[in-house]
Motif scaffolding. Structure first.
Motif, mmCIF file in Angstrom:
data_model
loop_
_atom_site.group_PDB
_atom_site.id
_atom_site.type_symbol
_atom_site.label_atom_id
_atom_site.label_comp_id
_atom_site.label_asym_id
_atom_site.label_seq_id
_atom_site.Cartn_x
_atom_site.Cartn_y
_atom_site.Cartn_z
ATOM 1 N N LYS A 75 0.840 -1.207 0.000
ATOM 2 C CA LYS A 75 0.000 0.000 0.000
ATOM 3 C C LYS A 75 0.875 1.256 0.000
ATOM 4 N N SER A 78 2.480 1.546 -3.571
ATOM 5 C CA SER A 78 1.522 1.859 -4.631
ATOM 6 C C SER A 78 0.150 2.124 -4.009
ATOM 7 N N PRO A 79 -0.105 3.368 -3.599
ATOM 8 C CA PRO A 79 -1.376 3.672 -2.913
ATOM 9 C C PRO A 79 -2.617 3.460 -3.773
ATOM 10 N N THR A 80 -2.475 3.531 -5.090
ATOM 11 C CA THR A 80 -3.643 3.389 -5.970
ATOM 12 C C THR A 80 -3.805 1.965 -6.480
ATOM 13 N N MET A 81 -3.049 1.034 -5.942
ATOM 14 C CA MET A 81 -3.111 -0.353 -6.396
ATOM 15 C C MET A 81 -4.502 -0.931 -6.121
ATOM 16 N N LYS A 82 -5.061 -1.557 -7.149
ATOM 17 C CA LYS A 82 -6.363 -2.203 -7.006
ATOM 18 C C LYS A 82 -6.204 -3.652 -7.423
#
Length: 191
Positions: A75, A78-82
């Motif tokens: 996280k 890569s905070p925008t990892m989905k």
């Protein structure tokens, strides 16, 4: 070859590089967390009487604690990892460890092995009928010839054979025979 003073770092650049933490050093802790999780997962699972509920809970808790560190690191990187991988790693796998035991038994290798068995059944153990013009009477039209050829398709044959194989391996009337070591190995590996 002469050195070019234009490209040499000055004192200010050198001082700034020494003060800043390099990318490799800053991510070393992240790699340490990941490798610790990998080592914990690769630790051989207890067998037989040692595989108790307490042991499963202990292994699941260890996996959860290490996986939470790895997921937090992911996280942060890569905070925008989905993706579903952190969710499965953190919440699904430990629960399955408590309930079902060793997760390696349900890994991709076991699934691929089962898939290979089904492919073998389809390729080698089914009858794929070919249409030969001399084997069918000339008065039968092409539609009727196809109906005669595919009364039972090879997928249906394979499905029936796999179902029979599973019933022979796992059926309740076969419980006395499933105590043999070769059958237990077959159930454990899927081969």
């Amino acid at each position: 070859m002469e050195s070019d003073d234009e490209y040499e770092p000055d004192e200010e650049v050198l001082a700034r590089e020494e003060a800043e933490e390099s990318l490799m050093v800053s991510n070393a802790v992240v790699w340490d967390h990941f490798l610790e999780l990998v080592r914990a997962i690769q630790t051989p699972w207890a067998e037989g009487a040692d595989d108790t509920d307490e042991y499963r809970k202990m292994r699941a808790l260890e996996c959860f604690n290490l996986a939470s560190q790895v997921c937090n690191d992911l996280k942060a990187l890569s905070p925008t990892m989905k993706t579903w991988v952190p969710h499965i790693l953190l919440f699904i796998v430990p629960r399955q460890m408590v309930e079902l035991g060793d997760p390696a038994k349900r890994s991709c290798d076991a699934c691929e092995s089962f898939g290979a068995i089904v492919k073998k059944v389809i390729k080698h153990l089914t009858c794929r009928r070919s249409i030969k013009s001399d084997s069918t009477p000339h008065h039968v039209d092409r539609v009727e010839r196809w109906r005669q050829t595919f009364q039972r398709g090879f997928i249906q044959q394979a499905f029936e054979r796999v179902c029979v194989r599973a019933e022979l391996r796992l059926g309740p009337e076969n419980a006395p025979f499933l105590q043999r070591s070769d059958v237990r190995g077959l159930q454990a590996t899927g081969r």
